[in-house]
Motif scaffolding. Structure first.
Motif, short mmCIF file in Angstrom:
data_model
loop_
_atom_site.label_atom_id
_atom_site.label_comp_id
_atom_site.label_asym_id
_atom_site.label_seq_id
_atom_site.Cartn_x
_atom_site.Cartn_y
_atom_site.Cartn_z
N ASN A 219 -14.80 1.87 -2.28
CA ASN A 219 -14.81 3.29 -1.88
C ASN A 219 -15.76 4.14 -2.73
O ASN A 219 -15.39 5.25 -3.16
CB ASN A 219 -13.40 3.88 -1.92
N ARG B 260 -8.30 4.62 3.91
CA ARG B 260 -8.40 3.39 4.72
C ARG B 260 -9.37 3.55 5.88
O ARG B 260 -9.62 2.61 6.60
CB ARG B 260 -7.02 3.08 5.32
N SER C 219 0.83 -1.22 0.00
CA SER C 219 0.00 0.00 0.00
C SER C 219 0.85 1.26 0.00
O SER C 219 0.51 2.26 -0.65
CB SER C 219 -0.93 0.01 1.21
N THR C 220 1.98 1.20 0.71
CA THR C 220 2.89 2.36 0.72
C THR C 220 3.41 2.62 -0.69
O THR C 220 3.47 3.77 -1.16
CB THR C 220 4.07 2.08 1.68
N ARG D 175 -2.74 13.88 -10.68
CA ARG D 175 -3.38 12.65 -10.21
C ARG D 175 -4.79 12.54 -10.78
O ARG D 175 -5.20 11.49 -11.27
CB ARG D 175 -3.43 12.66 -8.68
N GLY D 176 -5.52 13.64 -10.72
CA GLY D 176 -6.90 13.62 -11.22
C GLY D 176 -6.96 13.34 -12.71
O GLY D 176 -7.84 12.63 -13.18
N ARG D 177 -6.00 13.89 -13.45
CA ARG D 177 -6.04 13.80 -14.91
C ARG D 177 -5.45 12.49 -15.43
O ARG D 177 -5.93 11.93 -16.40
CB ARG D 177 -5.26 14.99 -15.48
N LEU E 235 0.37 10.08 -4.00
CA LEU E 235 -0.31 10.42 -2.75
C LEU E 235 0.69 10.57 -1.62
O LEU E 235 0.40 11.18 -0.60
CB LEU E 235 -1.32 9.33 -2.38
N ASP E 236 1.87 9.99 -1.80
CA ASP E 236 2.88 10.03 -0.75
C ASP E 236 4.23 10.24 -1.44
O ASP E 236 4.39 9.96 -2.64
CB ASP E 236 2.86 8.70 0.02
N ASP F 8 -1.87 17.10 -7.33
CA ASP F 8 -3.31 16.79 -7.25
C ASP F 8 -3.94 16.80 -8.64
O ASP F 8 -4.71 15.91 -9.00
CB ASP F 8 -4.03 17.83 -6.37
N ILE F 9 -3.58 17.82 -9.41
CA ILE F 9 -4.16 17.95 -10.75
C ILE F 9 -3.70 16.80 -11.64
O ILE F 9 -4.49 16.19 -12.36
CB ILE F 9 -3.81 19.33 -11.36
N PHE G 264 -9.26 11.53 -6.60
CA PHE G 264 -9.76 11.93 -7.93
C PHE G 264 -9.02 13.15 -8.46
O PHE G 264 -9.24 13.57 -9.58
CB PHE G 264 -11.23 12.36 -7.88
N GLY G 265 -8.27 13.80 -7.60
CA GLY G 265 -7.56 15.00 -8.04
C GLY G 265 -8.08 16.28 -7.41
O GLY G 265 -7.73 17.37 -7.86
N PHE H 228 -7.72 5.33 -9.62
CA PHE H 228 -7.55 4.40 -8.50
C PHE H 228 -8.72 3.43 -8.42
O PHE H 228 -9.88 3.83 -8.56
CB PHE H 228 -7.51 5.18 -7.17
N ILE I 293 -11.23 10.08 -0.69
CA ILE I 293 -11.56 9.54 -2.03
C ILE I 293 -11.53 10.67 -3.05
O ILE I 293 -10.98 10.54 -4.15
CB ILE I 293 -12.94 8.85 -2.00
N ARG J 8 -13.30 9.91 5.05
CA ARG J 8 -13.06 8.93 3.99
C ARG J 8 -13.47 9.50 2.63
O ARG J 8 -12.73 9.39 1.65
CB ARG J 8 -13.85 7.66 4.29
N PHE K 73 -9.99 0.61 -5.60
CA PHE K 73 -9.69 0.16 -4.24
C PHE K 73 -10.36 -1.18 -3.94
O PHE K 73 -11.39 -1.52 -4.52
CB PHE K 73 -10.20 1.20 -3.23
N ARG L 93 -0.42 21.17 -5.46
CA ARG L 93 -1.55 21.41 -6.35
C ARG L 93 -1.34 20.72 -7.71
O ARG L 93 -2.25 20.09 -8.24
CB ARG L 93 -1.72 22.92 -6.53
N ASN M 250 0.73 4.20 -2.81
CA ASN M 250 0.56 5.63 -2.53
C ASN M 250 1.65 6.46 -3.20
O ASN M 250 1.38 7.58 -3.66
CB ASN M 250 0.57 5.86 -1.01
#
Lengths: 241, 405
Positions: free
Chosen positions: A96, B404, A48-49, A84-86, A57-58, A81-82, B314-315, A90, B310, B306, A92, A78, A52
């Motif tokens: 989720n 998680r 999981s690490t 990651r979104g584009r 994410l990490d 984040d952008i 998604f960004g 993910f 999530i 949570r 899970f 930022r 991420n």
């Protein structure tokens, strides 16, 4: 040029009353567009690490993560984040899905962070994606009324709705029975192949791992390539890694 | 364009959240709606009370700036109004003053069907109605042509009107004044206001009063002359008027010129204390509402860790998460604020409340727009404040842990 390149990645967690915990120890891996990679490992091996870090994410303690030719450490929070979104989708183990929202609203959710036509046409795009995972007729259904397999298909549709170039699946069949899990993986593999996205599956199920084209084993923070035949053999014996 | 889509998306998300958690939101917003209703109603009532108070003051003292000229004896000989009238006309002509009126008190008996009764007489000229914001329920106010009437024209209050049997003014009702000599006065108008038993009042010009009243009942000093002038010139005008009158009257009488309206007598806002007390209570009510909302928002955001994780996967950027949580709070409180304002308007503008408010006021002021604005603005501020800390908590959510959760 690889889509994702990890070089000498380590992740160390400082513990207040114990020696530092080395979760990842000098990992190297390259993933290109269209790749299908599986990473297997027991619980507590650092899967999981790693996921991420792969998903931005990490950040690693040392070493470098390059995404699309750019060092992740050079990106602002930022920008990460952008990106990651584009670029990253993910999936899970526990799906989720967002409660209180229909399957369609769940698939539309990532498009709320898009701009231009992706944002304005979000309903149409999400419906099309639900159709591709065979759930067009369940668009208005709440997640709790869907079966486990259906929920994971919604989750796949949601991960793919923005057309990511990298799909990260964390134990995607972990909460499903063998038959449903097989169907979900077949779907994921097929959709990833159609869209040309790289798929990294992190699992401890040899059957799921066997579907990938390249295989790695994560053991005590060390990532090593393993032979596909070995995975197939383990899968045929029904081994859980 | 990108910023616009972000804002629109955040509002849509906020609305979805409110829709999904409508029961929780509804419960949390009852407090805000009640608080906003209270603050709006209190501010509106304060505004109406202020307007009503000003109306009462202006009815007595005239609209600002009201410069009052009083001429009195320096020895034993009292000036008469007819003697002073040319002097006052000279002043109004010299300074181009459009509104000027005599203002004094007198008394006279009148014969009604149930016997003779004393009338309180207010001496006034045609301009008095505008200067003292007199509102009529029937007929008209005194005008210049009334000076030529053989039977003096009078405007009466509702009590006298009822005493006369509430006749239509088209029938030219009269009052039999038991002055010296006995005279018949024609009623030309009725002043608006609730009838007060025993308070029989009439308005007539000083010239008419001089002619009809019993000299023994006439005041020692003549009525004062009031000038309605722009407030900014009042201070400069006062000594000039005094000087001119002294010259005109050749020092025979004592001339006093002063501003008489409420703005000249008060230092600062006369209702400041009331406003501060009312404002303090309103702010306390609002703070209690905000505290309730804040508590619920804090609990809610912890339940949503949570979901926030999530969304980050998604960004969703930290800014966007912050903005979304804030928007949820603000959208909700603005909606509650709007309901609170509507409730306050219904509370104050309904006939029962208006009946209570209208006591002692001739014209009930409309619901103050500023109260509605304060209601909406305060609900927005409460939403932003109550959403601030939860939004900060949401931003600090660790994505990995949140997923998680």
């Amino acid at each position: 040029m690889p889509l994702l390149r990890l070089t000498g990645v380590t992740r160390v967690v400082e513990l207040p009353d114990d020696a530092p915990l080395h979760i990842l120890r000098g990992l190297d891996i390259e993933v290109s567009v269209g790749d299908h990679v599986s990473i297997v490992g027991r619980s507590g091996s650092g899967k999981s690490t790693l996921l991420n870090i792969l998903g931005l994410l990490d950040a690693p303690t040392s070493g470098t993560v390059e995404f699309d030719g750019r060092l992740a450490s050079s990106l602002s929070a930022r920008e990460r984040d952008i990106a990651r979104g584009r670029e990253i989708g993910f999936i899970f183990q526990q799906f989720n899905l967002l409660g209180g929202r229909t399957a369609l609203e769940n698939v539309m959710a990532p498009l709320m962070y898009a701009s231009g036509s992706q944002f304005w046409r979000r309903r149409e795009i999400a419906l099309d994606m639900l159709d591709r995972v065979g759930l067009a007729d369940r668009a208005g259904t709440m997640p709790e009324l869907l079966s486990g397999g259906e929920q994971q298909r919604v989750s796949i549709a949601r991960a793919l709705v923005r057309g990511p170039r990298l799909i990260l699946a964390d134990e995607p069949t972990g909460a499903l029975d063998i038959e449903t899990g097989g169907a979900v993986m077949a779907l994921l593999d097929s959709v990833a192949e159609t869209t040309g996205a790289a798929l990294i599956t992190i699992t401890h199920d040899a059957n799921v791992a066997a579907l990938a084209r390249r295989h790695f084993r994560l053991d005590r923070g060390v990532l090593t390539p393993i032979d596909v035949q070995r995975v197939i053999a383990l899968a045929s014996e029904g081994v859980t890694l | 364009m990108k910023a616009w889509t972000s804002i629109i998306a955040a509002v849509i998300e906020a609305w979805q959240e409110l829709r999904i958690h409508r029961t929780r939101v509804l419960l949390s917003l009852i407090g805000v709606a009640v608080a906003v209703c209270s603050i709006t109603a209190v501010v509106a009532l304060s505004g109406i009370a202020e307007e009503a108070n000003i109306e009462q003051i202006e009815a007595n003292q005239g609209q600002p700036a009201n410069v009052s000229i009083s001429v009195s004896s320096t020895g034993t000989i009292q000036p008469t109004y007819s003697e002073l009238e040319p002097a006052f006309q000279m002043i109004t002509k010299r300074y181009g003053i459009r509104y000027a009126s005599a203002h004094g008190q007198g008394q006279i008996d009148a014969q009604f069907v149930d016997g003779a009764q004393g009338l309180q007489v207010t001496l006034a000229d045609p301009a008095y109605a505008i200067m003292h914001v007199v509102s009529l329920s029937h007929g008209r106010w005194l005008d210049e042509a009334d000076a030529n009437r053989l039977a003096p024209a009078v405007v009466i209050n509702e009590t006298v009107y009822e005493e006369l049997g509430s006749p239509t003014l088209a029938s030219h009702p009269v009052i039999h004044l038991l002055g010296s000599p006995h005279t018949v006065a024609v009623v030309v108008g009725v002043v608006r206001g609730a009838a007060e038993p025993g308070y029989l009042a009439v308005y007539m010009t000083p010239g008419a009063y001089e002619r009809v009243a019993d000299p023994s009942l006439q005041n020692d000093s003549p009525p004062v002359e009031e000038l309605w002038v722009p407030p900014k010139i009042a201070k400069a005008l006062t000594p000039l008027v005094k000087q001119d009158l002294n010259q005109y009257l050749d020092g025979r009488y004592e001339v006093d010129v002063n501003r008489q309206d409420y703005l000249s007598q008060q230092q600062g806002d006369p209702l400041l204390l009331v406003k501060l007390v009312v404002g303090g209570i309103a702010v306390l009510i609002l703070l209690l509402g905000a505290l309730g909302l804040f508590n619920i928002s804090m609990v809610t955001v912890r339940y949503r860790v949570r979901e926030i994780g999530i969304r980050r996967s998604f960004g969703a950027t930290a800014t966007r998460v912050f903005f979304s949580v804030m928007m949820e709070s603000v959208v909700a409180t603005v909606a509650a604020g709007a309901i609170g304002v509507i409730a306050a308007i219904l509370l104050i503008e309904n006939p029962i409340s208006q009946g209570y408010i209208a006591r002692g006021i001739t014209i009930v002021p409309p619901f103050p727009f500023s109260a509605a604005v304060i209601g909406i603005v305060s609900s927005t501020v409460v939403g932003a404040l109550a959403g601030l800390l939860p939004a900060l908590v949401a931003v600090r959510v660790k994505v990995i842990d949140a997923i998680r959760f």
